[in-house]
Design an enzyme around this catalytic site. Structure first.
Site, PDB file in Angstrom:
ATOM      1  N   ASP A  40      -1.210  -2.454 -14.093  1.00  0.00           N
ATOM      2  CA  ASP A  40      -1.121  -1.797 -12.773  1.00  0.00           C
ATOM      3  C   ASP A  40      -0.073  -0.684 -12.728  1.00  0.00           C
ATOM      4  OD1 ASP A  40      -2.910  -3.208 -10.701  1.00  0.00           O
ATOM      5  OD2 ASP A  40      -1.997  -4.898 -11.743  1.00  0.00           O
ATOM      6  N   GLU A  93       4.179   3.877  -6.913  1.00  0.00           N
ATOM      7  CA  GLU A  93       4.807   3.750  -5.585  1.00  0.00           C
ATOM      8  C   GLU A  93       5.502   2.397  -5.390  1.00  0.00           C
ATOM      9  OE1 GLU A  93       3.227   4.683  -1.248  1.00  0.00           O
ATOM     10  OE2 GLU A  93       2.113   3.034  -2.140  1.00  0.00           O
ATOM     11  N   ASP A  94       4.969   1.351  -6.067  1.00  0.00           N
ATOM     12  CA  ASP A  94       5.497   0.004  -5.836  1.00  0.00           C
ATOM     13  C   ASP A  94       6.851  -0.242  -6.490  1.00  0.00           C
ATOM     14  OD1 ASP A  94       3.363  -0.848  -4.239  1.00  0.00           O
ATOM     15  OD2 ASP A  94       2.110  -1.083  -6.019  1.00  0.00           O
ATOM     16  N   ARG A  98       4.385  -7.542 -12.460  1.00  0.00           N
ATOM     17  CA  ARG A  98       4.559  -6.095 -12.285  1.00  0.00           C
ATOM     18  C   ARG A  98       6.035  -5.661 -12.357  1.00  0.00           C
ATOM     19  NH1 ARG A  98       1.526  -2.923  -7.958  1.00  0.00           N
ATOM     20  NH2 ARG A  98       2.385  -1.381  -9.371  1.00  0.00           N
ATOM     21  N   ARG A 110       3.389  -9.556  -0.309  1.00  0.00           N
ATOM     22  CA  ARG A 110       4.204  -9.029  -1.415  1.00  0.00           C
ATOM     23  C   ARG A 110       5.661  -8.735  -1.039  1.00  0.00           C
ATOM     24  NH1 ARG A 110       0.848  -6.570  -5.574  1.00  0.00           N
ATOM     25  NH2 ARG A 110      -1.042  -7.859  -5.599  1.00  0.00           N
ATOM     26  N   HIS A 140      -1.151  -4.423   1.619  1.00  0.00           N
ATOM     27  CA  HIS A 140       0.118  -3.775   1.972  1.00  0.00           C
ATOM     28  C   HIS A 140       0.036  -3.143   3.362  1.00  0.00           C
ATOM     29  CE1 HIS A 140       0.836  -2.955  -2.585  1.00  0.00           C
ATOM     30  NE2 HIS A 140       1.663  -3.907  -2.208  1.00  0.00           N
ATOM     31  N   VAL A 144      -9.373  -1.865  -7.036  1.00  0.00           N
ATOM     32  CA  VAL A 144      -8.275  -2.787  -7.379  1.00  0.00           C
ATOM     33  C   VAL A 144      -7.155  -2.668  -6.338  1.00  0.00           C
ATOM     34  CG1 VAL A 144      -8.790  -2.982  -9.829  1.00  0.00           C
ATOM     35  CG2 VAL A 144      -7.370  -1.096  -9.049  1.00  0.00           C
ATOM     36  N   CYS A 149      -0.309   5.239  -3.522  1.00  0.00           N
ATOM     37  CA  CYS A 149       0.281   4.330  -4.505  1.00  0.00           C
ATOM     38  C   CYS A 149       0.460   4.957  -5.877  1.00  0.00           C
ATOM     39  CB  CYS A 149      -0.537   3.055  -4.610  1.00  0.00           C
ATOM     40  SG  CYS A 149      -2.194   3.362  -5.095  1.00  0.00           S
TER      41      CYS A 149
HETATM   42  C1  CIR Z   1      -1.775  -4.700  -7.173  1.00  0.00           C
HETATM   43  O1  CIR Z   1      -2.449  -5.618  -6.677  1.00  0.00           O
HETATM   44  O2  CIR Z   1      -0.545  -4.785  -7.294  1.00  0.00           O
HETATM   45  C2  CIR Z   1      -2.489  -3.445  -7.621  1.00  0.00           C
HETATM   46  N1  CIR Z   1      -3.760  -3.785  -8.147  1.00  0.00           N
HETATM   47  C3  CIR Z   1      -2.646  -2.474  -6.486  1.00  0.00           C
HETATM   48  C4  CIR Z   1      -1.332  -1.933  -6.013  1.00  0.00           C
HETATM   49  C5  CIR Z   1      -1.505  -0.871  -4.988  1.00  0.00           C
HETATM   50  N2  CIR Z   1      -0.248  -0.353  -4.635  1.00  0.00           N
HETATM   51  C6  CIR Z   1      -0.059   0.442  -3.582  1.00  0.00           C
HETATM   52  O3  CIR Z   1      -0.974   0.738  -2.852  1.00  0.00           O
HETATM   53  N3  CIR Z   1       1.173   0.876  -3.370  1.00  0.00           N
END
Ligand code: CIR
Length: 305
Positions: free
Chosen positions: A98, A103-104, A123, A170, A198, A289, A295
């Site tokens: 991922d 962004e995460d 992650r 999360r 999110h 996904v 993101c």
């Molecule tokens: C996840 O589930 O962590 C990733 N497949 C998708 C993350 C998306 N992140 C975001 O929109 N900031």
């Protein structure tokens, strides 16, 4: 960057602060927005081959077409470049399927960054490369001061007036509190999120003072909490499709999902709500996904060297 004093929430401003705010000329507000949102760089990360098979997804029946995902990602980075940003791309890391969802991993406000701790343990290893890159760009890098704090950047909307944080699967309360200690110049407001991944799966900053929100029951709940709890002043634009509500605000332009993907009515509503040009980006492989447009990048104004 112009700093402004810590806001404790519009309803609780002291008389002097309130008087100062109400007399702030439009040109000052525009300058404030320009200093916070006039980005120079976008950070992205290339797609690992492991993305197609192993990226986390809420619906396991969704199959990624890798060639299409790569082409959509390339068009996305091209759109960021066309918007005037220097795009810095971290190499893919096969250990982290991922990792394209940069962004995460960090929140950048002005020229200060805080490295985040993603809710999913698998992650968390993505964060280190982001920290190294931000330091090389001379951004001040801090960390969450509470080891129990969990937060994905997808749960954070920085509006220029405050930091909104989704509290859902999360991201937790400890993160909201920790981020308030890190970013003392802005109120940090917790928004409950249920029924979607999110906060930004259903809402995003479209332009200064304008927040787009989707149309699902989860979006309507978020909208209710935004109206109740947000401390800044916003206009809300509600769309019929959650995917339409995620946009990348690059200040002089905005990236939105393509008209084909969000439908003509949502497209019209978005373009009529904003005052700067929009760029359409196809992104459906990433939505399989649970990714969104925001993101896949972190925007920032790098300090001049
Ligand atoms: C996840 O589930 O962590 C990733 N497949 C998708 C993350 C998306 N992140 C975001 O929109 N900031």
């Amino acid at each position: 960057m112009r700093r402004f004093g810590r806001l404790t929430g519009i309803k609780t401003l002291g008389p002097r602060q309130a008087a100062e705010m109400s007399t702030q000329p439009l040109v000052t507000l525009a300058a404030r927005s320009a200093s916070l949102f006039s980005f120079t760089h976008a950070i992205t990360r290339a797609l690992p081959q492991s993305f197609a098979e192993h990226a986390i997804r809420s619906d396991s029946s969704k199959k990624i077409e890798m060639a299409r995902a790569v082409s959509q990602w390339q068009n996305y980075t091209a759109a960021l470049k066309k918007s005037g940003l220097e795009v810095v791309t971290l190499p893919a890391d096969e250990r982290y399927p991922d990792c394209v969802f940069v962004e995460d991993t960090a929140l950048v406000v002005g020229q200060k960054a805080c490295l985040l701790r993603p809710g999913r343990p698998s992650r968390r290893g993505e964060v280190q490369a982001m920290g190294d890159l931000l330091r090389s760009l001379k951004v001040e890098v801090t960390e969450l001061d509470d080891p129990s704090a969990l937060v994905d950047g997808g749960d954070i909307i920085f509006t220029g007036q405050e930091i909104l944080i989704g509290a859902g699967d999360r991201s937790n309360k400890a993160a909201t509190e920790s981020l308030q200690r890190v970013f003392r110049d802005f109120p940090v407001t917790s928004i409950p999120v249920k029924g979607c991944l999110h906060l930004k799966s259903v809402a995003s900053l479209l332009q200064d003072g304008i927040i787009a929100v989707g149309g699902s029951p989860a979006s309507s709940e978020v909208l209710k909490y935004l109206k109740q709890r947000a401390q800044g002043k916003y206009k809300f634009i509600q769309l019929s499709d959650d995917h339409a509500a995620n946009a990348v605000f690059v200040h002089d332009s905005i990236l939105i999902k393509s008209r084909k993907e969000i439908g003509p009515a949502n497209f019209r509503k978005l373009t009529e709500a904003v005052t700067v040009p929009v760029t359409e980006v196809e992104f459906d492989e990433f939505y399989k996904v649970d990714g969104c447009l925001t993101c896949c990048s972190i925007l920032l104004r790098a300090p001049s060297k």
